[in-house]
Design an enzyme around this catalytic site. Structure first.
Site, PDB file in Angstrom:
ATOM      1  N   LYS A 128      31.910  30.930 -32.784  1.00  0.00           N
ATOM      2  CA  LYS A 128      32.857  31.973 -32.349  1.00  0.00           C
ATOM      3  C   LYS A 128      33.055  32.003 -30.847  1.00  0.00           C
ATOM      4  CE  LYS A 128      28.672  33.960 -33.304  1.00  0.00           C
ATOM      5  NZ  LYS A 128      27.807  34.031 -34.446  1.00  0.00           N
TER       6      LYS A 128
ATOM      7  N   VAL B 153      33.272  34.578 -38.089  1.00  0.00           N
ATOM      8  CA  VAL B 153      33.403  36.045 -38.032  1.00  0.00           C
ATOM      9  C   VAL B 153      32.785  36.652 -39.282  1.00  0.00           C
ATOM     10  CG1 VAL B 153      34.990  37.994 -37.817  1.00  0.00           C
ATOM     11  CG2 VAL B 153      35.550  35.819 -36.728  1.00  0.00           C
TER      12      VAL B 153
ATOM     13  N   GLY C 219      30.043  36.078 -40.926  1.00  0.00           N
ATOM     14  CA  GLY C 219      29.364  35.196 -41.881  1.00  0.00           C
ATOM     15  C   GLY C 219      30.057  35.063 -43.217  1.00  0.00           C
TER      16      GLY C 219
ATOM     17  N   GLU D 135      17.987  37.393 -31.807  1.00  0.00           N
ATOM     18  CA  GLU D 135      17.559  36.202 -31.070  1.00  0.00           C
ATOM     19  C   GLU D 135      16.473  36.578 -30.052  1.00  0.00           C
ATOM     20  OE1 GLU D 135      18.998  33.169 -31.450  1.00  0.00           O
ATOM     21  OE2 GLU D 135      20.589  33.793 -32.817  1.00  0.00           O
TER      22      GLU D 135
ATOM     23  N   ASP E  59      28.912  38.883 -28.398  1.00  0.00           N
ATOM     24  CA  ASP E  59      29.149  38.186 -29.675  1.00  0.00           C
ATOM     25  C   ASP E  59      30.247  38.890 -30.492  1.00  0.00           C
ATOM     26  OD1 ASP E  59      28.028  36.382 -32.065  1.00  0.00           O
ATOM     27  OD2 ASP E  59      28.138  38.446 -32.763  1.00  0.00           O
TER      28      ASP E  59
ATOM     29  N   LYS F 192      34.305  37.699 -31.767  1.00  0.00           N
ATOM     30  CA  LYS F 192      34.836  37.835 -33.129  1.00  0.00           C
ATOM     31  C   LYS F 192      36.096  38.700 -33.129  1.00  0.00           C
ATOM     32  CE  LYS F 192      30.173  37.323 -34.965  1.00  0.00           C
ATOM     33  NZ  LYS F 192      28.948  38.041 -35.296  1.00  0.00           N
TER      34      LYS F 192
HETATM   35  N1  LIG Z   1      22.847  31.499 -37.308  1.00  0.00           N
HETATM   36  C1  LIG Z   1      23.787  32.239 -37.878  1.00  0.00           C
HETATM   37  O1  LIG Z   1      23.526  33.085 -38.737  1.00  0.00           O
HETATM   38  C2  LIG Z   1      25.220  32.056 -37.466  1.00  0.00           C
HETATM   39  C3  LIG Z   1      26.219  32.857 -38.067  1.00  0.00           C
HETATM   40  C4  LIG Z   1      27.556  32.646 -37.735  1.00  0.00           C
HETATM   41  C5  LIG Z   1      27.878  31.671 -36.799  1.00  0.00           C
HETATM   42  N2  LIG Z   1      26.890  30.934 -36.194  1.00  0.00           N
HETATM   43  C6  LIG Z   1      27.283  29.918 -35.211  1.00  0.00           C
HETATM   44  O2  LIG Z   1      27.012  28.638 -35.771  1.00  0.00           O
HETATM   45  C7  LIG Z   1      26.630  27.725 -34.744  1.00  0.00           C
HETATM   46  C8  LIG Z   1      25.255  27.133 -35.062  1.00  0.00           C
HETATM   47  O3  LIG Z   1      24.326  28.201 -35.100  1.00  0.00           O
HETATM   48  P1  LIG Z   1      22.815  27.970 -35.600  1.00  0.00           P
HETATM   49  O4  LIG Z   1      22.219  29.325 -35.684  1.00  0.00           O
HETATM   50  O5  LIG Z   1      22.819  27.091 -36.801  1.00  0.00           O
HETATM   51  O6  LIG Z   1      22.194  27.185 -34.347  1.00  0.00           O
HETATM   52  P2  LIG Z   1      20.739  26.562 -34.228  1.00  0.00           P
HETATM   53  O7  LIG Z   1      19.869  27.012 -35.351  1.00  0.00           O
HETATM   54  O8  LIG Z   1      20.289  26.824 -32.835  1.00  0.00           O
HETATM   55  O9  LIG Z   1      20.979  24.988 -34.413  1.00  0.00           O
HETATM   56  C9  LIG Z   1      21.782  24.269 -33.546  1.00  0.00           C
HETATM   57  C10 LIG Z   1      21.853  22.829 -33.980  1.00  0.00           C
HETATM   58  O10 LIG Z   1      22.814  22.162 -33.135  1.00  0.00           O
HETATM   59  C11 LIG Z   1      22.261  20.915 -32.764  1.00  0.00           C
HETATM   60  N3  LIG Z   1      22.909  20.463 -31.520  1.00  0.00           N
HETATM   61  C12 LIG Z   1      22.987  21.071 -30.329  1.00  0.00           C
HETATM   62  N4  LIG Z   1      23.695  20.321 -29.452  1.00  0.00           N
HETATM   63  C13 LIG Z   1      24.072  19.205 -30.134  1.00  0.00           C
HETATM   64  C14 LIG Z   1      24.804  18.045 -29.789  1.00  0.00           C
HETATM   65  N5  LIG Z   1      25.303  17.866 -28.554  1.00  0.00           N
HETATM   66  N6  LIG Z   1      25.005  17.086 -30.736  1.00  0.00           N
HETATM   67  C15 LIG Z   1      24.491  17.252 -31.990  1.00  0.00           C
HETATM   68  N7  LIG Z   1      23.780  18.330 -32.371  1.00  0.00           N
HETATM   69  C16 LIG Z   1      23.566  19.290 -31.450  1.00  0.00           C
HETATM   70  C17 LIG Z   1      20.775  21.176 -32.607  1.00  0.00           C
HETATM   71  O11 LIG Z   1      20.102  19.950 -32.638  1.00  0.00           O
HETATM   72  P3  LIG Z   1      18.490  19.864 -32.609  1.00  0.00           P
HETATM   73  O12 LIG Z   1      18.077  20.256 -33.999  1.00  0.00           O
HETATM   74  O13 LIG Z   1      18.212  18.458 -32.292  1.00  0.00           O
HETATM   75  O14 LIG Z   1      18.029  20.841 -31.574  1.00  0.00           O
HETATM   76  C18 LIG Z   1      20.535  22.066 -33.833  1.00  0.00           C
HETATM   77  O15 LIG Z   1      20.336  21.274 -34.976  1.00  0.00           O
HETATM   78  C19 LIG Z   1      26.673  28.527 -33.437  1.00  0.00           C
HETATM   79  O16 LIG Z   1      27.918  28.350 -32.839  1.00  0.00           O
HETATM   80  C20 LIG Z   1      26.535  29.958 -33.912  1.00  0.00           C
HETATM   81  O17 LIG Z   1      27.142  30.888 -33.022  1.00  0.00           O
HETATM   82  C21 LIG Z   1      25.578  31.108 -36.520  1.00  0.00           C
END
Ligand SMILES: NC(=O)c1ccc[n+]([C@@H]2O[C@H](COP(=O)([O-])OP(=O)(O)OC[C@H]3O[C@@H](n4cnc5c(N)ncnc54)[C@H](OP(=O)(O)O)[C@@H]3O)[C@@H](O)[C@H]2O)c1
Length: 422
Positions: free
Chosen positions: A113, A140, A142, A198, A209, A213
């Site tokens: 987002k 937005v 989830g 976090e 955040d 959205k």
């Molecule tokens: N978590 C939620 O509930 C949620 C909900 C809605 C939206 N989002 C959005 O979804 C996205 C991901 O969130 P997340 O919570 O899954 O993040 P996360 O748990 O921190 O995981 C991030 C992943 O991205 C990888 N990464 C970072 N830079 C990279 C690159 N240059 N090339 C390839 N891989 C790379 C990391 O690799 P490594 O494993 O090697 O570190 C890791 O696997 C974010 O934009 C977040 O705002 C998350």
């Protein structure tokens, strides 16, 4: 070059359903693993994760090391992949990858987002120019299907208002403060221990955040492509048990509410701040880590969506829904982009302000004060939205806490009324 966001986005021709779609997954964190896990449990969905790119070699993973590679660009140029899923935690790299994929005419799903809110006009334009398609339901709320609802279902209907609790972390903290009568710090620690907040809570608690959205919702609900920096976001870092008690004394709760509203002159405003919410609102009972959105449409009336706004499975579920939509040839139409309503900030907002700094009250320059309590250090009254936007960093710095009552009026209305009476 001017950006024509009103032109239609071409839908990608649907592929035959018999062939499983090959997915290139970029990012294997919370969301990436959530999607992987769902596809493992539901192989009949017809999507298979063929390649996975991550960032850090040598990191402990839940899958064998040979499943991972470290150059996301290699997935962009692999034409055997039917779709790319970008779920990384780095907004700048995400924009580079997603925009390059669209330039190459690829189908892309993202959940980022922060990246989308900064770059949406450019990403829409890239889709207009090429044949690429970008969906982002997971960005937005989830698992709540709000973007597609606005874009496809309410695409032809004017909306009066859209209000939502778009951040589960701050909602969890506020709920626990209300339930336990606790202060902010222990409620935040509890949210972090349970994985609802976090380690660095500033984006969630500072309402950055939910502001991202809100910007995305404004594009689909109104055709308004807003600059996130221009949208007021006030957080809950300065809240205390006194504020929760003040709200409770009025039969209300404090929630961080994103409010988008069409004004009588057709312009649109957007605010993301703590707000008093009474039992008459469906948002009153959206508690803990849940999200909720109320859509008020001119003809359909009020509708309410509630669900889980984050977490691997809920967010992975939204990504899977986007994959299935892409396979059916769906693309967002941004049906109201041609309306492009102007953004209104020449408004006055009624607020409750608690601060022990007199200079904050002077800085905000209230046009009208209806209640003042020296002992509890709060003031209720109207201030210019422009003042809140201008001074939001100072408010944060001095720990001032602000809650909107929900009342908005044009700047100068009090002056006009006083002149009329004179
Ligand atoms: N978590 C939620 O509930 C949620 C909900 C809605 C939206 N989002 C959005 O979804 C996205 C991901 O969130 P997340 O919570 O899954 O993040 P996360 O748990 O921190 O995981 C991030 C992943 O991205 C990888 N990464 C970072 N830079 C990279 C690159 N240059 N090339 C390839 N891989 C790379 C990391 O690799 P490594 O494993 O090697 O570190 C890791 O696997 C974010 O934009 C977040 O705002 C998350």
């Amino acid at each position: 070059m001017s950006t024509n966001l009103a032109a239609p986005v071409a839908s990608v021709v649907a592929a035959p359903a018999a062939q499983p779609w090959r997915v290139g997954l970029i990012g294997f964190g919370c969301v990436g693993q959530g999607l992987y896990d769902i596809l493992q449990q539901r192989p009949e969905t017809g999507f298979t994760i063929s390649r996975i790119a991550v960032k850090t070699p040598g990191k402990a993973r839940t899958l064998p090391a040979e499943r991972f590679e470290f150059d996301a660009d290699a997935l962009l140029s692999d034409d055997s992949l039917d779709v790319l899923v970008e779920v990384i935690d780095d907004a700048d790299t995400a924009f580079r990858l997603v925009s390059e994929a669209l330039r190459r005419g690829r189908r892309v799903v993202t959940a980022n987002k922060a990246m989308l809110a900064r770059h949406l006009p450019a990403l829409v334009q890239l889709q207009r120019e090429g044949q690429g398609t970008l969906l982002y339901e997971a960005a937005v709320c989830g698992s709540i299907p709000v973007i597609r609802t606005l874009d496809a279902y309410f695409g032809t209907e004017p909306l009066r208002r859209l209000t939502g609790i778009l951040n589960g972390s701050s909602n969890y903290v506020l709920t626990r403060m209300g339930e336990a009568g606790s202060d902010y710090a222990p409620a935040l620690v509890e949210a972090q221990q349970l994985g609802f907040a976090e380690t660095d809570p500033s984006l969630d608690m500072g309402a950055f955040d939910p502001r991202s959205k809100a910007v995305l919702l404004a594009a689909h609900a109104y055709g308004a492509f807003l600059n996130p920096d221009e949208v007021l976001n006030l957080g809950i870092e300065g809240i205390s048990a006194v504020d929760i008690a003040f709200a409770a004394s009025q039969g209300q709760k404090i929630k961080v509410v994103a409010g988008l509203q069409r004004l009588p002159d057709g312009r649109v405003t957007a605010l993301v701040t703590p707000q008093l919410v009474g039992p008459e609102s469906p948002l009153y009972s959206v508690d803990h880590e849940f999200n909720g959105v109320v859509i008020e449409a001119d003809f359909a009336g009020e509708q309410f969506l509630r669900g889980r706004g984050a977490g691997g499975h809920p967010t992975g579920s939204a990504v899977l829904a986007d994959l299935a939509a892409l396979r059916q040839g769906f693309a967002y139409q941004y049906p109201k982009a041609a309306e492009a309503p102007a953004y209104a900030s020449d408004l006055e907002v009624e607020i409750y302000l608690r601060t022990d700094e007199d200079r904050i009250i002077d800085l905000l320059d209230f046009s009208e004060i209806s209640e003042e309590a020296d002992e509890d250090e709060y003031v209720v009254g109207y201030v210019a939205l422009a003042n809140l936007i201008r001074h939001r960093d100072t408010l944060r710095k001095y720990g001032a806490f602000i809650v909107r009552t929900g009342q908005l009026r044009p700047v100068g209305e009090a002056v006009a009324a006083a002149l009329e009476q004179a």
